[in-house]
Design a protein around this motif. Structure first.
Motif, PDB file in Angstrom:
ATOM      1  N   LYS A 291       0.983  -1.253  -0.124  1.00 64.87           N
ATOM      2  CA  LYS A 291      -0.029   0.143   0.152  1.00 64.87           C
ATOM      3  C   LYS A 291       0.757   1.480   0.003  1.00 64.87           C
ATOM      4  N   LYS A 292       2.302   0.907  -0.319  1.00 66.44           N
ATOM      5  CA  LYS A 292       3.030   2.029  -0.158  1.00 66.44           C
ATOM      6  C   LYS A 292       3.372   2.993   1.039  1.00 66.44           C
ATOM      7  N   LEU A 293       3.135   2.222   2.042  1.00 67.28           N
ATOM      8  CA  LEU A 293       3.291   2.805   3.506  1.00 67.28           C
ATOM      9  C   LEU A 293       4.545   2.718   4.078  1.00 67.28           C
ATOM     10  N   ILE A 294       5.082   1.614   3.482  1.00 65.42           N
ATOM     11  CA  ILE A 294       6.405   1.175   3.828  1.00 65.42           C
ATOM     12  C   ILE A 294       7.441   1.703   2.635  1.00 65.42           C
ATOM     13  N   TYR A 295       8.668   2.409   3.186  1.00 62.02           N
ATOM     14  CA  TYR A 295       9.612   2.638   2.058  1.00 62.02           C
ATOM     15  C   TYR A 295      11.130   2.578   2.576  1.00 62.02           C
ATOM     16  N   LYS A 296      11.919   2.408   1.641  1.00 61.98           N
ATOM     17  CA  LYS A 296      13.265   2.514   1.916  1.00 61.98           C
ATOM     18  C   LYS A 296      13.948   3.628   1.760  1.00 61.98           C
ATOM     19  N   LYS A 297      14.904   4.255   2.524  1.00 59.07           N
ATOM     20  CA  LYS A 297      15.253   5.490   2.168  1.00 59.07           C
ATOM     21  C   LYS A 297      16.770   5.660   2.784  1.00 59.07           C
ATOM     22  N   LYS A 298      17.681   6.481   2.354  1.00 55.98           N
ATOM     23  CA  LYS A 298      18.926   6.758   2.972  1.00 55.98           C
ATOM     24  C   LYS A 298      18.549   7.956   3.375  1.00 55.98           C
ATOM     25  N   CYS A 299      18.742   8.112   4.723  1.00 54.02           N
ATOM     26  CA  CYS A 299      18.881   9.515   5.265  1.00 54.02           C
ATOM     27  C   CYS A 299      19.439   9.542   6.927  1.00 54.02           C
TER      28      CYS A 299
ATOM     29  N   TYR B 293      11.280   2.722   6.504  1.00 52.87           N
ATOM     30  CA  TYR B 293      10.341   3.601   7.197  1.00 52.87           C
ATOM     31  C   TYR B 293       8.939   3.347   7.062  1.00 52.87           C
ATOM     32  N   LEU B 294       7.991   3.577   7.978  1.00 54.06           N
ATOM     33  CA  LEU B 294       6.784   3.620   7.968  1.00 54.06           C
ATOM     34  C   LEU B 294       6.016   4.821   7.943  1.00 54.06           C
ATOM     35  N   LYS B 295       5.292   5.081   6.998  1.00 51.18           N
ATOM     36  CA  LYS B 295       4.665   6.541   7.136  1.00 51.18           C
ATOM     37  C   LYS B 295       3.660   6.512   8.094  1.00 51.18           C
ATOM     38  N   THR B 296       3.660   7.318   8.962  1.00 51.62           N
ATOM     39  CA  THR B 296       2.669   7.436  10.112  1.00 51.62           C
ATOM     40  C   THR B 296       1.494   8.504   9.962  1.00 51.62           C
ATOM     41  N   LYS B 297       1.915   9.608   9.137  1.00 52.76           N
ATOM     42  CA  LYS B 297       0.933  10.755   9.099  1.00 52.76           C
ATOM     43  C   LYS B 297      -0.414  10.457   8.990  1.00 52.76           C
ATOM     44  N   GLU B 298      -0.859   9.720   7.828  1.00 51.50           N
ATOM     45  CA  GLU B 298      -2.227   9.069   7.933  1.00 51.50           C
ATOM     46  C   GLU B 298      -2.737   8.133   9.052  1.00 51.50           C
ATOM     47  N   LEU B 299      -1.861   7.283   9.266  1.00 57.09           N
ATOM     48  CA  LEU B 299      -2.327   6.519  10.452  1.00 57.09           C
ATOM     49  C   LEU B 299      -2.650   6.996  11.538  1.00 57.09           C
ATOM     50  N   SER B 300      -1.578   8.190  11.924  1.00 57.07           N
ATOM     51  CA  SER B 300      -1.816   9.096  13.137  1.00 57.07           C
ATOM     52  C   SER B 300      -3.149   9.824  13.264  1.00 57.07           C
ATOM     53  N   LYS B 301      -3.770  10.332  12.134  1.00 59.41           N
ATOM     54  CA  LYS B 301      -4.924  11.068  12.238  1.00 59.41           C
ATOM     55  C   LYS B 301      -6.028  10.528  12.768  1.00 59.41           C
ATOM     56  N   ILE B 302      -6.330   9.191  12.427  1.00 58.78           N
ATOM     57  CA  ILE B 302      -7.519   8.561  12.913  1.00 58.78           C
ATOM     58  C   ILE B 302      -7.218   8.059  14.463  1.00 58.78           C
ATOM     59  N   ALA B 303      -5.997   7.873  14.702  1.00 61.63           N
ATOM     60  CA  ALA B 303      -5.565   7.472  16.011  1.00 61.63           C
ATOM     61  C   ALA B 303      -5.619   8.683  17.099  1.00 61.63           C
ATOM     62  N   ILE B 304      -5.411   9.841  16.525  1.00 63.10           N
ATOM     63  CA  ILE B 304      -5.865  11.209  17.387  1.00 63.10           C
ATOM     64  C   ILE B 304      -7.245  11.404  17.440  1.00 63.10           C
ATOM     65  N   ASP B 305      -7.944  11.312  16.279  1.00 58.73           N
ATOM     66  CA  ASP B 305      -9.334  11.366  16.277  1.00 58.73           C
ATOM     67  C   ASP B 305     -10.147  10.555  17.150  1.00 58.73           C
ATOM     68  N   ILE B 306      -9.671   9.282  17.419  1.00 55.52           N
ATOM     69  CA  ILE B 306     -10.577   8.440  18.196  1.00 55.52           C
ATOM     70  C   ILE B 306     -10.296   8.637  19.591  1.00 55.52           C
TER      71      ILE B 306
ATOM     72  N   ASP C 215       7.751   9.784  10.480  1.00 64.24           N
ATOM     73  CA  ASP C 215       7.861   8.578   9.869  1.00 64.24           C
ATOM     74  C   ASP C 215       8.765   7.627  10.860  1.00 64.24           C
ATOM     75  N   TRP C 216       8.252   6.389  10.854  1.00 64.04           N
ATOM     76  CA  TRP C 216       8.853   5.506  11.898  1.00 64.04           C
ATOM     77  C   TRP C 216       9.936   4.692  11.259  1.00 64.04           C
ATOM     78  N   CYS C 217      11.020   4.794  11.712  1.00 66.48           N
ATOM     79  CA  CYS C 217      12.299   4.050  11.270  1.00 66.48           C
ATOM     80  C   CYS C 217      12.164   2.570  11.978  1.00 66.48           C
ATOM     81  N   ILE C 218      11.771   1.504  10.820  1.00 64.93           N
ATOM     82  CA  ILE C 218      11.433   0.374  11.510  1.00 64.93           C
ATOM     83  C   ILE C 218      12.422  -0.800  11.437  1.00 64.93           C
ATOM     84  N   SER C 219      13.333  -0.278  10.710  1.00 61.74           N
ATOM     85  CA  SER C 219      14.460  -1.450  10.650  1.00 61.74           C
ATOM     86  C   SER C 219      15.609  -1.296  11.755  1.00 61.74           C
ATOM     87  N   ARG C 220      16.211  -2.393  12.047  1.00 58.06           N
ATOM     88  CA  ARG C 220      17.240  -2.611  13.048  1.00 58.06           C
ATOM     89  C   ARG C 220      18.448  -3.395  12.332  1.00 58.06           C
TER      90      ARG C 220
END
Length: 951
Positions: free
Chosen positions: A164-172, A384-397, A423-428
């Protein structure tokens, strides 16, 4: 029942009885309401601590209460693999046996096998502790965050989010721990305020052709001069008028003479340093954000081991490699530790006249909370996991209070984190954990699937195509974020998931609201939908506990040596064994001596075992709404005495009903004492239920304590002794019936807090009353009955108690034994007292050793007496012939001198200006209160002295 209450004799046997009979399992009765709780899974890094015992007590109170209320209950138990912590611990254990052996020597497969061995050992210890704490969890469905089912759930979640393109890989830029060799999150960093140095460096201008510069350089302040090899610009705030004319110019970097621009950026603090800031985007988060805004290159100068590179890596803000600068670092700085490099850089800067000044400076140094080394921001490839959209419903609830925080103030903490979410860095970069379900081919094309076979089938790939799996694992909190539903069987549609999700309440600490609670809300609402495709919440309420501190108010930690194993408070431990336990596995050996001395001072005789029920009662009694809770060993032993009191009271009752042939089902005559205790019991039930509804476990514990100790044992049992000895046959039967029935009911009331002792005693009561239930935990919780509230009997007994208490107080002040009979007169009694004296005279005579009670209407010609008041009634006790005049005068004088000395001392303190200025308000107020009580005591003694003189 044995004469002595010994928790060790009953607790293990009772828990085994519960567990063998599957009493903890849900009944799966569709006609019952469901109640479920998920236990925060303890990390398999060792054993449980006092914080675990505290939270598990609260959870178990709720579970046992709801089970007794007839609900179909599930308390889900499990443990967490704790990636970084467990891998570090096992690595340390391996190297402690042979310093030359590392996980790299063992290889991934062999190292993982070693961790599984540790997991088994740690899990056994943790499950033993959970059992000893009396936690009524469903062991038959226990889970582990790396078990087969969780692996499926984690892969399913990752693949779904990736597709769903909510997880991506990036050098940052990310926080890099060079000791653990992995990226860590912001929340795993401690910022320590240290005293360091600020170096003021000269960055010389690059003159244009034929340009003559009045000012030859800009001065840049930095605490990390060694990072100048990664500088890409000098930034200045556009509002800083001092540097207006230099905008657009360029400067040389000291030592390497790389040319970099001077740029403008509003984020620069004009008041900090010189107002000119060196931008090193590959090693500072603010610099990175500025570089992204200005499209500056990123230069990584550190290796993953925390040393200076030989050849730097240069990237654009999208992570593509660039070749715009000379990539070599001067040879003398290569492969040096950054602190050694710093010394050399400073030396060279001084030598080449690039240093303007050095000043002392206080600043925050980021260190890893596990490794305790300085964390370095470094450019790395991460998932990374994109959290912006996920957080909106979690704040609202939470705003809509579909999920309620208790106490409610923790909502603010939740909102503040969620509204500033990144965005949440989910790799270790670990070996122990859920390996990321990503495969690559030689061209670095990315494929995702459950395994290699699934990947080839899914993407129609040839068997000849070489594939290799991502080496990194997922952040432990990723699998933890799925725990509320994955532990119930997701992605399968299991009975547990359908019946018990969402769970009723989550009990956790405020320190992991964002780590765990917020992430569970986000991912649960993304993955779990109801039949109408509406997002489900993971839990309806979140109860946030305070942080348990030691008796001095210090945070408990292994390095401080003030951690207490709850099992040591249950069973006891010698001083020697306690010292060994506290100094074992310390990261820093120099802490040992301090810990030994602290332990000897705190527990000179070791820790005396108090039993699980006393520990649980202490936890409940301390469970206020405070953010921080100081542990109290005195209360622990006080509640051991409380359990002992209940045990002895039960033995007294069983002794008297053992051979009595009483029909307990028959409705008997009830005395005023019987009506009072039954009435007070139902008031206690109502108050207890209200306390649990409002999550005031401290109030619930106080209600139990007050009823059992102060009312049932101290008063009703004393009344019962008189009835048993002097009452009529009808009164005796009534009293014995009430004793047994109230005892049985109060055991059920107290069971959620003190399960072992209540089960043990209840098993005896069960046979007396012919009860059908197999266990107290399966019996019904007491119900409040308004019709049994008897205000009249409560009023009568309150006056009896007042009379008894005041006469006992007089006896105590005169040091009169029970064998010495006294006379008591009541002058001008009110209607209630007159009625009680006439109606319950025998109770008062027999309880207090009184030879006569008289009601008098005139206070003339009364002999020398001690007089006290009950409401408007004067209680008179003649003292002539009862005391040794000479001895009493001497003792009274001594008491007066001591009290006067104390009064003088406190008065002196309260007149001292320095004391009033610097002492805490609480201490000053306490002194004033003590002074007031001492004055009252002094006045009473003076009056008593006057009486003695008259004899």
């Amino acid at each position: 029942m044995s004469k002595q209450y010994n928790p060790k004799d009953i607790e293990k046997k009772i828990y085994l009885f519960w567990e063998k009979n599957n009493f903890f399992k849900p009944t799966n009765n569709k006609n019952k309401k469901n109640f479920s709780v998920i236990m925060p899974p303890p990390n398999i890094t060792g054993s449980l601590h006092l914080g675990h015992a505290f939270q598990q007590t609260i959870m178990d109170i709720l579970v046992r209460y709801n089970r007794m209320k007839g609900k179909n209950t599930l308390w889900k138990v499990g443990t967490d693999h704790a990636g970084i912590a467990t891998q570090t611990l096992v690595e340390r254990k391996i190297s402690s046996k042979d310093s030359k052996i590392t996980r790299q020597h063992l290889g991934r497969k062999n190292f993982i096998n070693e961790v599984w061995k540790w997991k088994k050992k740690s899990h056994n210890q943790i499950s033993y502790q959970i059992r000893r704490l009396g936690s009524s969890v469903d062991w038959s469905t226990e889970r582990f965050s790396l078990d087969k089912e969780m692996k499926i759930a984690v892969k399913k979640a990752f693949i779904s989010l990736y597709e769903k393109k909510l997880i991506y890989k990036k050098k940052c830029l990310s926080n890099w721990d060079s000791k653990l060799r992995t990226v860590i999150s912001d929340l795993e960093i401690n910022n320590q305020l240290i005293k360091g140095k600020m170096w003021y460096l000269k960055y010389f201008f690059v003159p244009k052709k034929n340009e003559i510069l009045k000012k030859k350089y800009l001065v840049v302040a930095t605490t990390r001069p060694e990072t100048l090899f990664g500088d890409v610009a000098i930034a200045i705030n556009p509002d800083d008028k001092r540097y207006e004319k230099y905008i657009g110019k360029k400067v040389f970097i000291p030592l390497i003479k790389r040319v970099i621009p001077i740029i403008l950026d509003k984020r620069i603090d004009i008041k900090k340093g010189t107002g000119c800031v060196k931008i090193t985007p590959a090693h500072d988060f603010l610099d990175y954000d500025i570089a992204v805004s200005h499209n500056l290159p990123l230069i990584n100068i550190f290796t993953l081991e925390g040393k200076i590179c030989k050849v730097v890596d240069i990237y654009d803000v999208k992570g593509n490699k660039l070749k715009i600068y000379d990539s070599y670092i001067p040879e003398k700085f290569r492969n040096l530790d950054k602190y050694i490099a710093r010394e050399k850089v400073i030396k060279e800067i001084k030598k080449n006249d690039f240093l303007k000044d050095i000043k002392d400076y206080e600043y925050n140094l980021p260190t890893g909370d596990r490794s305790n080394i300085v964390i370095e921001p470094i450019l790395t490839n991460q998932w990374y996991l994109k959290t912006k959209e996920l957080s909106k419903i979690a704040i609202d609830i939470v705003k809509k209070e579909k999920i309620k925080f208790i106490p409610s103030q923790y909502k603010k903490l939740y909102f503040s984190w969620m509204k500033n979410i990144k965005d949440w860095c989910i790799s270790r970069q670990l070996w122990w954990g859920h390996r990321i379900p990503i495969w690559y081919d030689k061209k670095n094309n990315i494929y995702t699937g459950y395994n290699e076979k699934d990947v080839r089938k899914k993407y129609n790939l040839s068997e000849k195509l070489y594939l290799f799996q991502e080496k990194d694992v997922l952040d432990t909190w990723f699998s933890s974020a799925l725990w509320s539903f994955a532990s119930l069987g997701w992605p399968k549609s299991t009975r547990e998931l359908n019946d018990f999700h969402p769970t009723n309440i989550l009990v956790s600490g405020f320190d992991i609201i964002f780590f765990w609670i917020a992430r569970m809300i986000m991912l649960t609402m993304y993955f779990i939908k109801d039949k109408d495709n509406i997002s489900q919440i993971p839990f309806k309420k979140v109860y946030i506990t305070g942080l348990i501190r030691d008796e001095s108010g210090k945070k408990m930690s292994k390095s401080k040596g003030n951690v207490i194993d709850p099992i040591d408070m249950i069973d006891g431990i010698s001083l020697n064994n306690l010292v060994i336990k506290r100094t074992k596995n310390l990261l820093k050996s120099d802490f040992s001596e301090k810990i030994i001395q602290l332990t000897k001072k705190e527990f000179p005789l070791g820790i005396k075992g108090a039993g699980t029920d006393a520990l649980r009662f202490t936890c409940a009694a301390l469970a206020s709404m405070n953010r921080e809770i100081n542990w109290d060993m005195n209360r622990l032993y006080g509640y051991k005495s409380f359990c002992n009191k209940l045990w002895n009271a039960s033995r007294f009752i069983f002794f008297h009903v053992e051979n009595s042939k009483i029909n307990y089902s028959k409705k008997n005559f009830l005395s005023v004492m019987d009506k009072w205790i039954i009435s007070d019991f139902h008031i206690a039930v109502k108050s207890f239920v209200q306390a649990l509804k409002t999550y005031r476990f401290d109030i619930a514990a106080h209600i139990i304590y007050d009823f059992i100790w102060n009312k049932f044992c101290d008063w009703y049992l004393e009344f019962s002794k008189i009835t048993i000895k002097y009452g009529s046959k009808e009164e005796k039967i009534s009293n014995l019936c009430t004793l047994v029935k109230v005892l049985e009911a109060v055991l059920r009331l107290a069971h959620p807090i003190i399960p072992f002792i209540t089960e043990s005693i209840w098993m005896k009561v069960k046979h007396i009353l012919n009860l059908n239930s197999d266990s107290i935990m399966l019996s019904n919780f007491p119900k409040f009955n308004f019709q049994l509230i008897d205000k009249k009997s409560t009023l009568y007994v309150s006056y009896i108690k007042k009379i008894v208490s005041i006469i006992r107080k007089i006896r105590f002040s005169m040091k009169l034994s029970k064998n010495i009979l006294i006379s008591v007169m009541f002058y001008n009694p009110n209607n209630y007292i007159e009625l009680i004296i006439k109606k319950y005279k025998n109770y008062i005579l027999n309880m207090l050793g009184i030879k006569s009670i008289k009601i008098i209407l005139s206070n003339k010609n009364i002999p020398i007496s001690i007089k006290k008041n009950i409401d408007e009634t004067e209680v008179i006790v003649p003292i002539t012939g009862l005391i040794n005049k000479k001895k009493e005068l001497l003792e009274t004088e001594l008491k007066l001198k001591k009290i006067e000395s104390k009064i003088k001392k406190i008065k002196f303190q309260l007149k001292n200006k320095n004391f009033l200025l610097y002492a805490p308000t609480m201490v000053i107020e306490k002194n004033k209160k003590v002074l007031s009580l001492l004055k009252i005591e002094k006045n009473d003694l003076l009056n008593y002295k006057k009486l003695i003189v008259k004899i």
